[in-house]
Design an enzyme around this catalytic site. Structure first.
Site, short mmCIF file in Angstrom:
data_model
loop_
_atom_site.label_atom_id
_atom_site.label_comp_id
_atom_site.label_asym_id
_atom_site.label_seq_id
_atom_site.Cartn_x
_atom_site.Cartn_y
_atom_site.Cartn_z
N CYS A 37 41.54 0.48 3.45
CA CYS A 37 41.58 1.83 2.86
C CYS A 37 40.28 2.11 2.11
O CYS A 37 39.77 3.24 2.14
CB CYS A 37 42.76 1.97 1.89
SG CYS A 37 44.36 1.84 2.69
N CYS A 70 46.26 5.17 13.77
CA CYS A 70 46.13 4.00 12.90
C CYS A 70 46.84 4.21 11.57
O CYS A 70 46.88 3.32 10.73
CB CYS A 70 44.67 3.67 12.65
SG CYS A 70 43.74 3.37 14.15
#
Lengths: 133, 407
Positions: free
Chosen positions: A106, A37
């Site tokens: 994130c 990812c």
């Protein structure tokens, strides 16, 4: 992509990069994300007997936002109790760093890393308690 | 010579105008600004003469037999669309099958996808791990319904140069039209529509030190004569294949860019290849675990696509922000998917996330290459010190053995 000054500052001067001994009793390790990812975060905490996080370290494979998010996360949780740190929300990180929408994940990863490190520490503590009793 | 920042190493994306091209274009903005379709006065005649002259130059550059085979467009995307949809529509009664590859530009792939929605069948042939398309795979994909094969001359990400000549032999033998998206390869690797049996070719000026917004489609006029249905309705310019007032300064600049390459292209390719190899050698001398994506030799002279394992591409680009490069990392795309080209070549997603494309060109210098090599090596080391994956790799942990929680 246009990043905030705070984000760039954390990216260029990341706090608390490094490792703690993952086998130590007072260290909890969280490893989240996946290489496929494009981001992997490892966040570690050293916790005192009073439940206060004395030290925090990270290593991150990822983009600038991922590195800045983990740097900020370690900075924020140091000196907090594990219960306080567990309450830290990704939105606080996203807001502080002004993450663009495509980079919100994130901050989610950073929150997950904190929780995962705390859970690892609690598991160790429980195992130790079980052995001692 | 002192370095100027930022340093441009993204010549696959676009190129700066060569000043000689700019000088050639200038009068066509200011003095001889006529519409090439104006038949009634000197302004129009001058513009038309310039366009016809340019057509012949560009035709010669790609080995076409006549300027009449050049159809000017707004750029490569339009050329690809016109070639694929225009041929499909014209030859629909003959067949409904198209063969292309998984590593084509989106202008080709998405044109094909649209045709699929309209009932066409499309076979997407995969490239090998080195980015090379096997002509036998193209041959095997052909059916008696195939009307068109579309394969690029060189890939825009990994620079692999495709065996167009071999593919052209096959398509000619089978009576199938061959379209070649020659945008990235033209001027950097030999391209000749006659020798290669190419029937349609997309080209554009801004990858060759010419202006943006000016492209062309080569459409063969004999053996076979290629027909297509126009995409734009209007004044019937370009022999009915592409209506719209011609971009005269752009066309003049396009031709000038081609004539410079006819003179200097071969020597330039060698110089750029030398710079590219120097960059590659310096990086691999300083760093371990650097993977070259694409073919080691059959690649564009200016292309260097590397994966710096255990370092994420966008993170690295942020660290070298004075250098303009691009990455196959998901973080650089809105879709959050890493490069479809690298993935379809079978590269691990992790390595696709770690890829950086250096695209060198006419105005790069040895000083720039040395600076970039040192900077990239330093930053990769710094980011690896920060990478949990690099630490695990150094400890001998097999990263593939870990069950990662995909998110």
């Amino acid at each position: 992509m246009a990043y905030s000054e705070k984000l760039i500052e954390h990216y260029e001067n990341p706090r608390n990069v490094g490792s703690l001994d993952k086998d130590a009793d007072d260290v909890g390790t969280g490893l989240v994300g996946a290489p496929a990812c494009g981001d992997v975060m490892r966040l570690q905490i050293r916790v005192g007997d009073d439940g206060v996080i004395q030290d925090a370290k990270f290593k991150t494979f990822g983009c600038g936002s991922a590195i800045a998010s983990s740097s900020l996360a370690t900075e924020w949780i140091k000196g907090k109790t594990i219960d306080e740190a567990y309450e830290l929300k990704n939105s606080q990180i996203a807001e502080e760093l002004s993450l663009p929408p495509v980079k919100i994940h994130c901050s989610v990863l950073a929150e997950d890393a904190i929780k995962s490190a705390i859970e690892d520490f609690k598991r160790k503590r429980a195992e130790k308690a079980a052995l001692e009793s | 010579m002192a370095l100027k920042f930022p340093i441009y190493m993204d010549y696959h994306a676009t190129t700066p105008l060569d000043v000689r091209v700019f000088e050639a274009m200038k009068p066509y903005f200011l003095e001889t600004f006529g519409n090439a379709a104006s038949r009634t006065h000197q302004f129009g005649w001058t513009a038309e003469a310039a366009v016809e002259d340019a057509r012949e130059t560009i035709a010669r550059f790609i080995g076409a037999s006549s300027g009449k085979e050049i159809v000017f467009t707004s750029g490569a995307t339009e050329s690809d669309n016109l070639a694929i949809k225009g041929v499909a529509e014209y030859y629909a009664s003959k067949g409904n099958h198209i063969v292309t590859t998984t590593i084509e530009h989106k202008a080709v792939l998405d044109s094909c996808k649209r045709l699929q929605k309209q009932g066409f069948e499309v076979t997407y042939v995969s490239a090998g791990p080195d980015g090379l398309v096997n002509p036998d795979d193209i041959r095997a994909a052909l059916t008696d319904k195939t009307i068109l094969v579309s394969v690029m001359l060189a890939n825009n990400e990994v620079g692999t140069i495709q065996p167009i000549q071999e593919i052209g032999k096959i398509t000619r033998e089978r009576g199938v039209l061959l379209h070649c998206d020659a945008v990235q390869g033209l001027g950097k690797t030999p391209f000749d529509v006659q020798a290669m049996n190419v029937d349609l070719a997309s080209i554009t000026a801004h990858k060759l030190y010419g202006p943006k917004g000016c492209g062309a489609l080569y459409v063969r006029r004999s053996k076979p004569r290629v027909r297509l249905v126009a995409e734009l309705d209007g004044g019937g310019h370009e022999r009915g294949m592409r209506s719209g007032t011609l971009n005269v300064p752009g066309i003049v600049g396009f031709a000038k860019a081609c004539s410079i390459l006819m003179e200097e292209g071969a020597a330039e390719a060698e110089r750029i290849r030398g710079l590219r190899d120097r960059l590659h050698q310096r990086l691999t001398a300083e760093l371990d675990e650097v993977v070259l994506n694409g073919h080691p030799t059959l690649r564009l002279p200016g292309n260097l696509n590397l994966s710096f394992s255990f370092v994420e591409g966008e993170g690295l680009m942020m660290a070298i922000k004075d250098v303009a490069v691009s990455s196959g990392s998901a973080c650089t795309s809105a879709s959050l998917e890493p490069s479809y080209v690298l993935r379809s070549m079978g590269l691990d997603e992790e390595l696709a996330h770690s890829s950086i494309r250096f695209g060198l060109g006419r105005f790069n210098t040895e000083e720039e290459v040395d600076y970039v090599a040192a900077l990239v090596a330093e930053k990769v080391k710094k980011l690896r010190d920060m990478s949990p994956l690099y630490e695990m790799h150094k400890e001998g942990v097999d990263l593939k053995s870990i069950e990662w929680a995909a998110h």
